[in-house]
Design a protein around this motif. Structure first.
Motif: not given
Length: 810
Positions: A308-334
Motif C-alpha cells: 500500500d502506498l501512503v501519504i505520511a506525516d512525521g509520525a503516521r500515515p494520514v492518507a491511502l494514496a490515490g484512494v481515500m484520505g485519513g479521518q485524522d487529517s481531513g478538513v473539518t469545520a474548525s
C-alpha cells in the motif's frame, strides 16, 4: 460518469443541446448512455413571504402567507427555517409536478387550507438538503413570480457516459470539451491558470517549513503541494452545491467541494489536508510498514501492508494514496490552514490497493486509469483559484513540485500512406496533421527518406492510450467518422486443406448438441473454492494472483460448477427442467511450478428435472438420458460410436457422479469422457432434484478425427445380414457391456454389432444370478453367409463368453 451540458458548452464553445452532444460524442467513441433532462420546474416560482404565524391546531407547523407576483397563497409548512416577512422562498403552486412525480394539490391540514408547498432542495432534486426549505438571498432579479428554473442554478441536462478504461481524459469536463470542439470543428481554449513559482519548502504561519519527500518514486512520479492559510470552512454557494449534486457528488463544505469541482473539471483528483493536524514539517510518500493502520474518511480502520502506498506525516500515515484520505487529517469545520495535494500515482499500485481494501472512489477510479502527469501544475493552480474564491483563503505564493521521474515524451512515427491503406480514405497529410493537433498532439515532419513520407507525433500526457502508429490511425478514423470509412468485401482465398480439424470438430459438436435439444451456456472461467467443494471436486486448481473476489479466485478445473450453478438458479426461479451444454476450456496446474496451466477443451452437458412427455410431467432424467445424448452428439459430429462401460471405481475417479449409475465413454480403447447421474450429496448441497451429467474430452476426439482423416460416405451393404440371439445366465456382478465386448471380440470381423435386448431375474435362477440376452448381427461385405458359417462363428463367440465369465446358455 456524469457531465453537465451547460459546463461542456462553456468550456468547448459549442452551444448545442444535450441530444446533439450525446450523438457527436458517441460517434467519436465516447458512449453516452443517457441524457438526463432535469430542472423542469413548471408552475414552481419564487414567492415573497408576507406573514408567518403558528398553526392553530398543529405544533411544529407554520402558516405562511406568500405572494407569487400575481396573487397571495396560504401554505402550511413544517420546515424550521421559514424566513420572516420579506424573505423569498420557492413555491410549488397547485398543479405543479415535482421531479419525484408528486403532484401538488390544495389540501386541508389541521383545518387550514394549504394552497401549495414551499420546497426544499431535495424535493426539487437540486441538492441533498431535506431539513429545510430553500431561502433565497442576494439573488438579483429573483422577484416574486420568477420561474424557479430561471432564478436558481439548475443543471437542465446531464449526460450519463460509459467511459472505457483507455480514455482517462474523458473522465473530466475539459477532456470531453476538447472532444466536442474537435467534433464540431471549433478551436479549443481550455482554462490555463498560471501556477506560482515552485520552491523547496513552504513557509507556514506557525514557523514550520513544509517539505515533500518521495521514498517510493516508482509509485509516485510527481507530487505537488501548496499551502492555503486562513481559510473559512462553511457551506458552499448554491450553484456549486447544485452542480455537484447533479453530477452525482455529495456537497460537504466549501473547501472539499472546491477540490471536487476541479476533479470534475480536469479529471485529476485533489486532496486537502488540515495542515494543523499534521505532525512534523512535511509529508512523505512511502510504502506502508507492516502492521500500520489508518482510519479512512469513511470511519473504517484499515490494516495496511507493504504494497500500500501512503501519504505520511512525521509520525503516521494520514492518507491511502490515490484512494481515500485519513479521518485524522481531513478538513473539518474548525480547519484554518489547508495543505493541497495534486499528484501522479502508478495506476497498477492504486488498482491493487483499491481492490485489497474494497474501496472504489472517484479518486481511485481516475488514478487507476492514469491521469496526466504534465497537468499537475495547472490543476494545482486551478484548485488554488477555486479555494481562494470559495473559502477566502490566501495561498502562500509558491508551491512544491517533487518530480523525481519526469515523464518521457512518447514520439510515434506515422506514415500517412499506411494510414490511407488501413482506412481506405484518401486523407491528405495536412489534414492528418490538423486532426492530430486538434486532439493535442504535437506533429513535426520526420526526416525524409527515399521510401515514403513520415510524421513524428508526440502524444499529449492526457492520452496514455496513444502508444503505436495504429493508435494514431484509429484517432484519424474516429475524428473523420467511422461512417465515412468505405466497406468492401475482402478477397478470400480458401485453403485447399479446409478448416483445421479442431475447428471442424468443435463446430460440429456445437451444432450436434443444439440438435439434440440442448441450450448452450457460457460461463466465466473463474470459480470459487467453495463451489468446487459443493461439487465434490477435490482436485488441484490454479489460483489467481489478483482475483476480483473470493467468488472468482480460481480457474475452473471442470465445467460442472458453472452448469450446476445455472441449473440451481433456474430451479430457484421455478424453472423445473433444464437441458444445458457448454463447450469451454478447463485448467489444471502445470507439472512445474513456473509453467503455464494446462488447458483442455471439454464438452459438458447437464440435464435437470424431468424428460419431456406428450402427456403428463414425464419421468425424472437419469443416466440413460445423458449417455444417449452424449452418444448422439459424438455420432452426429464425427461419425464415431461411443462405447459405454459402467465405472468400476466411480467413487474415486468421478466423485461427483452416482457410484452405481455412472459409466465411462470409450472410443477405440481410450476413455474420452463420462456420463451418469449426479451424486445425491451434490444434489442436496445445491437443492436440486434428479440430474444427469456427461462430459467429453474434445482434445481426444480431435486426435481421433485427425487419425481417421476426412469422413467419407459408407457404401450401403449389398449382402443380407444374419442374426442370432443368445441368452446367458451370469453372476449379478457381470456387466452387460463386458459380455457384449467379449462376444464382439470372439466373433471376429464377421460380427457387425452386438446389442443387449433383455434383462431377466427370477428367484429360481438364484439371488445372485441374472439372465442377459443379446442379438448378434453377422454380415460379409462381399458374399452371402451360409447358416453353417454363421453357426460356427456364433458358437465360438458364445463358448468364449462361457469360459471367461462362467456363463450358462439358456
Amino acid at each position: 460518469m456524469r457531465a453537465s451540458v451547460r459546463w461542456l458548452a462553456e468550456l468547448s464553445g459549442v452551444d448545442v443541446g444535450g441530444a446533439e452532444m450525446a450523438e457527436r460524442l458517441t460517434r467519436a467513441g465516447i458512449e453516452v448512455e443517457r441524457v438526463h433532462v432535469r430542472g423542469r420546474l413548471e408552475n414552481i416560482v419564487i414567492a415573497y413571504v408576507r406573514a408567518v404565524r403558528p398553526h392553530p391546531a398543529r405544533q411544529r407547523l407554520s402558516v405562511v402567507e406568500v405572494y407569487d407576483g400575481t396573487s397571495s397563497h396560504t401554505v402550511v409548512c413544517g420546515a424550521p427555517n421559514v424566513p420572516p416577512p420579506g424573505g423569498r422562498v420557492v413555491l410549488a403552486r397547485p398543479g405543479a409536478r415535482l421531479p419525484s412525480g408528486l403532484v401538488i394539490e390544495v389540501r386541508d391540514i389541521g383545518g387550514v387550507r394549504s394552497e401549495g408547498m414551499l420546497c426544499s432542495e431535495s424535493e426539487l432534486d437540486l441538492g441533498p438538503d431535506a431539513d429545510g426549505i430553500i431561502v433565497i438571498g442576494g439573488v438579483g432579479g429573483a422577484n416574486p413570480g420568477t420561474a424557479a428554473s430561471d432564478a436558481l442554478w439548475v443543471e437542465t441536462e446531464v449526460l450519463e457516459l460509459s467511459v472505457t478504461p483507455n480514455r482517462p481524459d474523458a473522465l473530466g469536463h475539459v477532456g470531453l470539451a476538447r472532444e466536442l470542439a474537435v467534433a464540431f470543428g471549433v478551436p479549443f481554449r481550455p482554462p490555463r491558470p498560471e501556477p506560482p513559482p515552485p520552491c523547496e519548502a513552504l513557509p507556514a504561519e506557525d514557523g514550520r517549513h513544509w517539505h515533500v519527500r518521495i521514498e517510493a518514486p516508482e509509485r509516485c512520479a510527481r507530487y505537488a503541494a501548496a499551502l492555503v492559510p486562513n481559510v473559512r470552512v462553511g457551506p458552499s454557494v448554491d450553484w456549486l452545491r447544485y452542480r455537484l449534486h447533479a453530477l452525482g457528488m455529495r456537497p460537504i463544505s466549501n473547501v472539499v467541494d472546491a477540490t471536487n469541482l476541479v476533479l470534475l473539471e480536469w479529471g485529476h483528483p485533489i486532496h486537502a489536508f488540515d495542515a494543523d493536524r499534521l505532525e512534523g514539517d512535511g509529508v512523505v510518500v512511502r510504502r506502508a510498514r507492516p502492521g500500520e493502520s489508518l482510519v479512512t474518511l469513511d470511519g473504517v480502520q484499515r490494516t495496511l501492508c507493504d504494497d500500500d502506498l501512503v501519504i505520511a506525516d512525521g509520525a503516521r500515515p494520514v492518507a491511502l494514496a490515490g484512494v481515500m484520505g485519513g479521518q485524522d487529517s481531513g478538513v473539518t469545520a474548525s480547519t484554518r490552514h489547508v495543505l493541497l495535494e495534486v499528484a501522479w500515482f502508478d495506476p497498477r499500485s492504486i488498482r491493487r490497493t483499491a481492490r485489497r481494501h474494497a474501496l472504489h472512489t472517484e479518486a481511485s477510479h481516475r488514478f487507476e486509469r492514469g491521469v496526466d502527469r504534465t497537468a499537475v501544475p495547472v490543476v494545482l493552480a486551478r484548485a488554488l483559484e477555486r479555494l481562494t474564491a470559495m473559502a477566502s483563503g490566501r495561498p502562500v505564493p509558491s508551491w512544491i513540485d517533487a518530480h523525481p521521474r519526469p515523464e518521457p515524451s512518447r514520439r510515434i512515427v506515422l506514415r500517412p500512406s499506411r494510414a490511407r491503406r488501413l482506412l481506405g480514405l484518401d486523407l491528405d497529410t495536412g489534414g492528418m496533421r490538423d486532426r492530430l493537433e486538434a486532439l493535442g498532439c504535437t506533429v513535426q515532419p520526420a526526416p525524409v527518406t527515399a521510401e515514403e513520407e513520415r510524421l513524428e507525433v508526440t502524444a499529449p500526457g492526457w492520452r496514455p492510450d496513444l502508444q503505436r502508429e495504429v493508435d494514431l490511425v484509429e484517432e484519424l478514423a474516429r475524428v473523420e467518422g467511422y461512417d465515412r470509412i468505405p466497406s468492401s468485401v475482402p478477397a478470400v482465398r480458401p485453403s485447399a486443406l479446409g478448416s483445421p480439424p479442431r475447428v471442424r470438430v468443435e463446430r460440429r459438436l456445437l451444432e450436434a448438441a443444439a440438435g439434440v435439444g440442448l441450450l448452450e451456456a457460457i460461463h466465466l472461467s473463474f470459480v470459487s473454492r467453495r463451489d468446487l467443494e459443493r461439487c465434490r471436486l477435490a482436485v488441484p486448481a490454479v489460483e489467481l494472483a489478483n482475483p476480483l473476489g473470493e467468488e472468482q479466485s480460481l480457474l475452473r478445473p471442470s465445467l460442472l460448477p458453472g452448469l450446476v450453478g445455472a441449473a440451481a438458479r433456474a430451479a430457484r426461479r421455478q424453472v423445473e427442467s433444464v437441458a444445458f451444454f457448454e463447450l469451454g476450456r478447463t485448467f489444471q496446474p502445470a507439472a512445474e511450478r513456473s509453467g503455464a496451466p494446462v488447458e483442455r477443451a471439454i464438452l459438458a452437458l447437464l440435464l435437470h428435472g424431468r424428460r419431456g412427455a406428450w402427456i403428463g410431467p414425464g419421468d425424472p432424467v437419469d443416466f440413460h438420458d445423458a449417455a444417449g445424448r452424449l452418444q448422439a452428439i459424438v455420432e452426429t459430429a464425427v461419425g464415431a460410436r461411443l462405447e459405454l462401460r459402467l465405472a468400476e471405481d466411480a467413487e474415486h475417479e468421478v466423485p461427483f457422479l452416482h457410484p452405481r449409475r455412472a459409466a465411462g465413454a470409450w472410443l477405440d480403447g481410450s476413455r474420452v469422457g463420462w456420463a451418469g447421474e449426479l451424486h445425491p450429496d451434490l444434489l442436496r448441497e445445491w437443492e436440486l432434484g434428479a440430474a444427469a451429467y456427461a462430459e467429453l474430452d474434445v482434445e481426444e476426439l480431435v486426435r481421433w478425427a485427425e487419425r481417421r482423416g476426412t469422413s467419407r460416405a459408407t457404401i450401403p451393404p449389398r449382402t443380407p445380414a444374419v442374426r442370432r440371439d443368445v441368452a446367458l445366465l451370469v453372476a449379478e456382478s457381470v456387466q452387460a457391456g463386458q459380455l457384449a465386448r467379449a462376444l464382439r471380440e470372439a466373433a471376429g470381423p464377421l460380427c457387425e454389432s452386438v446389442e443387449p435386448f433383455d434383462l431377466f431375474r427370477d428367484e429360481r435362477m438364484g439371488a445372485d444370478r441374472k439372465s442377459l440376452a443379446f442379438r448378434l448381427t453377422y454380415r460379409h461385405p462381399e458374399q452371402t453367409l451360409t447358416d453353417l458359417e454363421v453357426d460356427a462363428v456364433h458358437a465360438r463367440a458364445v463358448q468364449a463368453v462361457v469360459q471367461a465369465y462362467g456363463a450358462v446358455v439358456r
